[in-house]
Enzyme design. Structure first.
Site, PDB file in Angstrom:
ATOM      1  N   TYR A  12       0.802  -1.230   0.000  1.00 37.31           N
ATOM      2  CA  TYR A  12       0.000   0.000   0.000  1.00 37.31           C
ATOM      3  C   TYR A  12       0.830   1.272   0.000  1.00 37.31           C
ATOM      4  O   TYR A  12       0.287   2.364  -0.048  1.00 37.31           O
ATOM      5  CB  TYR A  12      -0.937   0.003   1.217  1.00 37.31           C
ATOM      6  CG  TYR A  12      -0.208  -0.219   2.526  1.00 37.31           C
ATOM      7  CD1 TYR A  12       0.422   0.824   3.185  1.00 37.31           C
ATOM      8  CD2 TYR A  12      -0.120  -1.486   3.073  1.00 37.31           C
ATOM      9  CE1 TYR A  12       1.115   0.616   4.366  1.00 37.31           C
ATOM     10  CE2 TYR A  12       0.557  -1.710   4.254  1.00 37.31           C
ATOM     11  CZ  TYR A  12       1.177  -0.657   4.895  1.00 37.31           C
ATOM     12  OH  TYR A  12       1.864  -0.877   6.069  1.00 37.31           O
ATOM     13  N   GLU A  79      11.232  -2.879   5.591  1.00 34.71           N
ATOM     14  CA  GLU A  79      10.031  -2.542   6.355  1.00 34.71           C
ATOM     15  C   GLU A  79      10.269  -2.566   7.872  1.00 34.71           C
ATOM     16  O   GLU A  79       9.325  -2.427   8.640  1.00 34.71           O
ATOM     17  CB  GLU A  79       8.902  -3.517   6.003  1.00 34.71           C
ATOM     18  CG  GLU A  79       8.394  -3.358   4.582  1.00 34.71           C
ATOM     19  CD  GLU A  79       7.629  -2.068   4.355  1.00 34.71           C
ATOM     20  OE1 GLU A  79       7.178  -1.438   5.333  1.00 34.71           O
ATOM     21  OE2 GLU A  79       7.486  -1.685   3.186  1.00 34.71           O
TER      22      GLU A  79
END
Length: 131
Positions: A12, A79
């Site tokens: 996203y 991440e």
């Protein structure tokens, strides 16, 4: 659980096609595009990147099929997800049910506080107006 070739992976933010993370890791070779997707939760602007928080709402994303799972340790590190040391992680990788399409996929979920974060009402990092 480990990500394997053939698994679905929803992104996203910076891992979406055209964004810096996608290019950095050569995901065009490791991930096969499956199209747009919608995830449950809320999207927050954390400065240079977004964070998905589970709960009510919807978030715009892209869905991929993992072709080469050997890229995952590098993506996990990007991440700030450390499966061997969860207390050090800013995100966790979870297997979730998508809103659209109706299927399961891996996704990174933000697990730290939101003190300075701002909600992105549209749920779309590409349209990151904030509330």
């Amino acid at each position: 659980m480990r990500v394997q070739a053939g698994d679905a992976f929803a992104v996203y933010g910076l891992l979406r096609a055209g964004e810096s993370g996608f290019a950095q890791f050569g995901l065009e070779n490791a991930f096969a595009p499956l199209g747009p997707c919608t995830l449950r939760g809320q999207l927050y602007d954390l400065g240079a990147y977004p964070g998905l928080v589970e709960g009510a709402g919807s978030v715009v994303g892209e869905l991929f099929e993992v072709r080469d799972a050997s890229v995952m340790p590098k993506v996990d590190a990007f991440e700030d997800y450390w499966p061997e040391d969860p207390a050090r992680s800013r995100y966790v990788r979870r297997h979730v049910r998508l809103i659209e399409p109706d299927r399961d996929a891996w996704v990174y979920v933000w697990v730290l506080g939101l003190e300075t974060a701002r909600l992105i009402p549209s749920g779309d990092w590409f349209k990151r107006e904030t509330a």
